[in-house]
Design a protein around this motif. Structure first.
Motif, PDB file in Angstrom:
ATOM      1  N   UNK A  84       6.216  24.369  -1.522  1.00 38.79           N
ATOM      2  CA  UNK A  84       7.636  24.222  -1.859  1.00 38.79           C
ATOM      3  C   UNK A  84       8.419  23.383  -0.835  1.00 38.79           C
ATOM      4  N   UNK A  85       8.047  23.433   0.416  1.00 41.07           N
ATOM      5  CA  UNK A  85       8.833  22.765   1.454  1.00 41.07           C
ATOM      6  C   UNK A  85       8.262  21.417   1.882  1.00 41.07           C
ATOM      7  N   UNK A  86       7.253  20.884   1.187  1.00 43.42           N
ATOM      8  CA  UNK A  86       6.652  19.584   1.504  1.00 43.42           C
ATOM      9  C   UNK A  86       6.714  18.696   0.266  1.00 43.42           C
ATOM     10  N   UNK A  87       7.196  17.473   0.461  1.00 36.59           N
ATOM     11  CA  UNK A  87       7.241  16.492  -0.625  1.00 36.59           C
ATOM     12  C   UNK A  87       6.676  15.178  -0.115  1.00 36.59           C
ATOM     13  N   UNK A  88       5.659  14.657  -0.814  1.00 35.14           N
ATOM     14  CA  UNK A  88       5.062  13.365  -0.502  1.00 35.14           C
ATOM     15  C   UNK A  88       5.342  12.440  -1.680  1.00 35.14           C
ATOM     16  N   UNK A  89       5.869  11.257  -1.409  1.00 34.33           N
ATOM     17  CA  UNK A  89       6.245  10.362  -2.501  1.00 34.33           C
ATOM     18  C   UNK A  89       5.855   8.928  -2.182  1.00 34.33           C
ATOM     19  N   UNK A  90       5.422   8.210  -3.197  1.00 38.89           N
ATOM     20  CA  UNK A  90       5.073   6.805  -3.045  1.00 38.89           C
ATOM     21  C   UNK A  90       5.355   6.041  -4.315  1.00 38.89           C
ATOM     22  N   UNK A  91       5.690   4.752  -4.170  1.00 35.70           N
ATOM     23  CA  UNK A  91       5.981   3.914  -5.313  1.00 35.70           C
ATOM     24  C   UNK A  91       5.535   2.485  -5.026  1.00 35.70           C
ATOM     25  N   UNK A  92       4.873   1.873  -6.002  1.00 33.91           N
ATOM     26  CA  UNK A  92       4.470   0.470  -5.924  1.00 33.91           C
ATOM     27  C   UNK A  92       5.432  -0.339  -6.780  1.00 33.91           C
ATOM     28  N   UNK A  93       5.723  -1.569  -6.360  1.00 34.43           N
ATOM     29  CA  UNK A  93       6.609  -2.444  -7.134  1.00 34.43           C
ATOM     30  C   UNK A  93       5.997  -3.841  -7.216  1.00 34.43           C
ATOM     31  N   UNK A  94       6.091  -4.447  -8.384  1.00 34.71           N
ATOM     32  CA  UNK A  94       5.643  -5.814  -8.615  1.00 34.71           C
ATOM     33  C   UNK A  94       6.766  -6.545  -9.337  1.00 34.71           C
ATOM     34  N   UNK A  95       7.222  -7.657  -8.769  1.00 32.39           N
ATOM     35  CA  UNK A  95       8.307  -8.447  -9.356  1.00 32.39           C
ATOM     36  C   UNK A  95       7.813  -9.862  -9.600  1.00 32.39           C
ATOM     37  N   UNK A  96       8.072 -10.345 -10.802  1.00 33.56           N
ATOM     38  CA  UNK A  96       7.612 -11.687 -11.167  1.00 33.56           C
ATOM     39  C   UNK A  96       8.698 -12.440 -11.913  1.00 33.56           C
ATOM     40  N   UNK A  97       8.548 -13.752 -11.907  1.00 34.19           N
ATOM     41  CA  UNK A  97       9.427 -14.634 -12.675  1.00 34.19           C
ATOM     42  C   UNK A  97       8.549 -15.613 -13.442  1.00 34.19           C
ATOM     43  N   UNK A  98       7.878 -15.140 -14.507  1.00 34.28           N
ATOM     44  CA  UNK A  98       6.983 -16.037 -15.234  1.00 34.28           C
ATOM     45  C   UNK A  98       7.753 -17.193 -15.862  1.00 34.28           C
ATOM     46  N   UNK A  99       7.177 -18.348 -15.807  1.00 40.09           N
ATOM     47  CA  UNK A  99       7.821 -19.521 -16.375  1.00 40.09           C
ATOM     48  C   UNK A  99       8.762 -20.228 -15.426  1.00 40.09           C
ATOM     49  N   UNK A 100       9.063 -19.631 -14.290  1.00 38.90           N
ATOM     50  CA  UNK A 100       9.973 -20.264 -13.341  1.00 38.90           C
ATOM     51  C   UNK A 100       9.280 -21.401 -12.602  1.00 38.90           C
ATOM     52  N   UNK A 101       8.005 -21.248 -12.391  1.00 42.48           N
ATOM     53  CA  UNK A 101       7.259 -22.258 -11.645  1.00 42.48           C
ATOM     54  C   UNK A 101       6.723 -21.687 -10.357  1.00 42.48           C
ATOM     55  N   UNK A 102       6.038 -22.514  -9.611  1.00 39.74           N
ATOM     56  CA  UNK A 102       5.425 -22.069  -8.361  1.00 39.74           C
ATOM     57  C   UNK A 102       6.437 -21.812  -7.256  1.00 39.74           C
ATOM     58  N   UNK A 113       3.295  -4.507  -4.115  1.00 34.68           N
ATOM     59  CA  UNK A 113       3.351  -3.978  -2.762  1.00 34.68           C
ATOM     60  C   UNK A 113       3.926  -2.583  -2.737  1.00 34.68           C
ATOM     61  N   UNK A 114       3.822  -1.961  -1.588  1.00 38.95           N
ATOM     62  CA  UNK A 114       4.336  -0.612  -1.391  1.00 38.95           C
ATOM     63  C   UNK A 114       5.856  -0.680  -1.258  1.00 38.95           C
ATOM     64  N   UNK A 115       6.555  -0.089  -2.200  1.00 40.34           N
ATOM     65  CA  UNK A 115       8.024  -0.120  -2.187  1.00 40.34           C
ATOM     66  C   UNK A 115       8.592   1.132  -1.535  1.00 40.34           C
ATOM     67  N   UNK A 116       7.990   2.264  -1.802  1.00 39.45           N
ATOM     68  CA  UNK A 116       8.408   3.523  -1.188  1.00 39.45           C
ATOM     69  C   UNK A 116       7.181   4.321  -0.774  1.00 39.45           C
ATOM     70  N   UNK A 117       7.278   4.970   0.360  1.00 45.70           N
ATOM     71  CA  UNK A 117       6.261   5.923   0.818  1.00 45.70           C
ATOM     72  C   UNK A 117       6.921   6.789   1.883  1.00 45.70           C
ATOM     73  N   UNK A 118       7.188   8.032   1.554  1.00 44.38           N
ATOM     74  CA  UNK A 118       7.868   8.893   2.523  1.00 44.38           C
ATOM     75  C   UNK A 118       7.427  10.330   2.364  1.00 44.38           C
ATOM     76  N   UNK A 119       7.727  11.105   3.389  1.00 47.05           N
ATOM     77  CA  UNK A 119       7.442  12.536   3.397  1.00 47.05           C
ATOM     78  C   UNK A 119       8.739  13.275   3.720  1.00 47.05           C
ATOM     79  N   UNK A 120       8.974  14.382   3.014  1.00 46.33           N
ATOM     80  CA  UNK A 120      10.117  15.255   3.284  1.00 46.33           C
ATOM     81  C   UNK A 120       9.576  16.641   3.625  1.00 46.33           C
ATOM     82  N   UNK A 121      10.060  17.194   4.723  1.00 45.98           N
ATOM     83  CA  UNK A 121       9.706  18.548   5.135  1.00 45.98           C
ATOM     84  C   UNK A 121      10.994  19.355   5.224  1.00 45.98           C
ATOM     85  N   UNK A 122      11.045  20.499   4.559  1.00 43.08           N
ATOM     86  CA  UNK A 122      12.251  21.332   4.578  1.00 43.08           C
ATOM     87  C   UNK A 122      11.900  22.787   4.902  1.00 43.08           C
TER      88      UNK A 122
END
Length: 167
Positions: A84-102, A113-122
């Motif tokens: 109950x008092x431990x929370x582990x969280x992670x999130x990956x994010x990928x952002x693209x602009x297809x058709x925009x060019x190189x 890439x890793x967008x979020x990764x944290x631990x909460x202890x209460x």
């Protein structure tokens, strides 16, 4: 021939009602809610995908004044609460602009890439949080992660707090 004419008669109505079904027929969200409920809130899965057309035409400024691009952002996350008092969280994010060019600017594209990764202890009256997460302070004016951009920000942080309950 009667069935075909009946289908053709009600096809426009079906096409009008179909977008309304998308409001409740979001299978990834429903599956994630089911996982959370069945695990007793010990596991939570998040999935977000956003597609947006950005059209900047008829502008007479900048090096590339007329540009239209499709922006695509995908996020996949997992939160685990082993106790109950431990929370582990992670999130990956990928952002693209297809058709925009190189040479799409970095505020339009970022590889997976890793967008979020944290631990909460209460434990008890103490709260400890450390890692990388999206934060909002001062209504997002001082430190914030506006969601209108294709690549949102996350911050490395550590926070310790003592909670005065009952005041």
């Amino acid at each position: 021939m009667g069935q075909v004419s009946l289908i053709l008669r009600f096809l426009p109505l079906g096409l009008l009602v179909l977008p309304l079904q998308a409001q409740w027929w979001d299978l990834p969200s429903r599956a994630a809610e089911e996982v959370t409920r069945e695990s007793g809130n010990r596991f939570a899965i998040t999935f977000e995908q956003r597609i947006r057309l950005e059209d900047r035409t008829d502008g007479n400024f900048g090096a590339d004044p007329d540009r239209a691009a499709v922006l695509l952002r995908t996020r996949i996350g997992l939160t685990v609460r082993p106790v109950k008092w431990v929370k582990l969280s992670g999130m990956m994010q990928d952002s693209r602009a297809p058709g925009y060019g190189l040479n799409a600017p970095t505020n339009y594209r970022a590889p997976l890439g890793l967008h979020e990764a944290y631990v909460e202890l209460t434990p008890g009256k103490w709260e400890v949080e450390a890692g990388r997460s999206m934060m909002h302070y001062g209504e997002g004016l001082m430190i914030g992660t506006p969601q209108w951009g294709n690549c949102s920000r996350s911050y490395d942080h550590a926070r310790v707090a003592y909670v005065w309950r009952g005041l």
